[in-house]
Design an enzyme around this catalytic site. Structure first.
Site, PDB file in Angstrom:
ATOM      1  N   ASP A  28       0.830  -1.205   0.000  1.00 19.36           N
ATOM      2  CA  ASP A  28       0.000   0.000   0.000  1.00 19.36           C
ATOM      3  C   ASP A  28       0.869   1.263   0.000  1.00 19.36           C
ATOM      4  OD1 ASP A  28      -2.367   1.377  -0.023  1.00 19.36           O
ATOM      5  OD2 ASP A  28      -2.824   1.049   2.104  1.00 19.36           O
ATOM      6  N   GLY A  29       0.290   2.361  -0.505  1.00 16.60           N
ATOM      7  CA  GLY A  29       0.952   3.660  -0.399  1.00 16.60           C
ATOM      8  C   GLY A  29       1.545   4.190  -1.699  1.00 16.60           C
ATOM      9  N   HIS A  45       2.359   3.810  -8.895  1.00 16.90           N
ATOM     10  CA  HIS A  45       2.075   2.401  -9.208  1.00 16.90           C
ATOM     11  C   HIS A  45       3.210   1.782 -10.022  1.00 16.90           C
ATOM     12  CE1 HIS A  45      -1.759   2.772  -7.371  1.00 16.90           C
ATOM     13  NE2 HIS A  45      -2.312   3.511  -8.307  1.00 16.90           N
ATOM     14  N   LEU A 139      10.278 -20.415  -5.985  1.00 15.37           N
ATOM     15  CA  LEU A 139       9.226 -19.661  -5.300  1.00 15.37           C
ATOM     16  C   LEU A 139       7.935 -19.630  -6.126  1.00 15.37           C
ATOM     17  CD1 LEU A 139       9.678 -16.298  -3.478  1.00 15.37           C
ATOM     18  CD2 LEU A 139       7.986 -16.417  -5.296  1.00 15.37           C
ATOM     19  N   SER A 204      -8.273  -5.224   4.731  1.00 10.55           N
ATOM     20  CA  SER A 204      -8.872  -4.810   3.449  1.00 10.55           C
ATOM     21  C   SER A 204      -9.299  -5.990   2.560  1.00 10.55           C
ATOM     22  CB  SER A 204      -7.927  -3.875   2.674  1.00 10.55           C
ATOM     23  OG  SER A 204      -7.632  -2.722   3.431  1.00 10.55           O
TER      24      SER A 204
END
Ligand code: IPE
Ligand code: IPE
Ligand code: MG
Length: 248
Positions: A28-29, A45, A139, A204
């Protein structure tokens, strides 16, 4: 794979023995990061997407097995169309470039969420990248796209109800394990650690079922400023915690 900038330090000063198997991230942010620089939110973004790539590569390098990242929530459609378009464009670009930018890392990419509402281009690109990386054994990166925890649980309920009506499941067999197996994350262990940046201390609608016993780690750092040091701080904090799962 060469890592850039803040992620280029190679030595890991952390206990390798007790690493989280699965890290979930709410990055976020991005908007605030751009606003503070007098730039459009889309620039935040873009920066966020670059940081995501570096974080994922670093997680892979230190031996994390699963990363699940919240890329776009079912609620993010409330944003102006121009911002939704720029986010979707960046996600497309991330997937398109994954081959080249994650090459050699043996990372497997999966996309989870309600994909039917996405553009035709994304609906074509997603299976392509998933197929391309399917046999990678390193991963596993789950990208949560048009994802909502409540909608995921409602979807599982629909699948189970249909199975019950059509005789594939009996009501008494509906238990936590069965519900878990009908979620997008079926077969993936629950997150051990949930990281959220930018100072908000809420979930959220992310991985509501799966985070029942996840350790939470919050930081005021905005996602585009998130560094290897911050990731290690989160991991070290996790390593010091005593997980009790209701026991003593
Ligand atoms: C998170 O950054 C990115 C996504 C929601 C995809 P935000 O866009 O929410 O940034 P802030 O919270 O407005 O700063
Ligand atoms: C959560 O961030 C969603 C993603 C990071 C994709 P938001 O910025 O949308 O969450 P709220 O609105 O602050 O709760
Ligand atoms: Mg936000």
């Amino acid at each position: 794979m060469l890592l850039s900038g803040r992620f280029s330090m190679r030595k890991l000063k952390t206990n390798k023995g007790n690493l989280p198997l699965h890290i979930a991230i709410i990055p976020d942010g991005n908007g605030r990061w751009a606003n503070r620089r007098g730039m459009p939110r889309s620039v935040g973004h873009r920066e966020g997407s670059r940081v995501l790539r570096d974080v994922v590569l670093y997680c892979s390098e230190i031996g994390i097995k699963y990363v699940t990242v919240y890329a776009f929530s079912t609620e993010n459609w409330k944003r102006p169309k121009s911002e939704v378009d720029s986010l979707m464009g960046l996600i497309y670009e991330f997937l398109e470039k994954a081959e080249e930018e994650l090459s050699g890392s043996n990372i497997r990419i999966r996309v989870i969420g309600d994909l039917q509402a996405l553009s035709g281009e994304l609906q074509k690109e997603i299976p392509r990248v998933m197929e391309l990386t399917r046999s990678n054994t390193g991963l596993v990166l789950n990208i949560a796209l048009n994802y909502g925890g409540r909608s995921e649980i409602a979807r599982a309920a629909r699948i189970i109800a249909k199975d019950a009506i059509e005789g594939r499941t009996v009501i008494d067999d509906i238990n936590e394990e069965l519900i878990s197996s009908k979620l997008y994350t079926s077969g993936i262990p629950d997150p051990d650690l949930l990281i959220r940046t930018a100072g908000e201390k809420r979930i959220s609608n992310f991985l509501l079922w799966q985070c029942a016993y996840s350790e939470m780690w919050y930081t005021d750092v905005l996602w585009p400023d998130f560094s290897k040091k911050d990731l290690l701080k989160a991991i070290r904090s996790y390593q010091k915690r005593k997980r009790k799962f209701g026991g003593i």
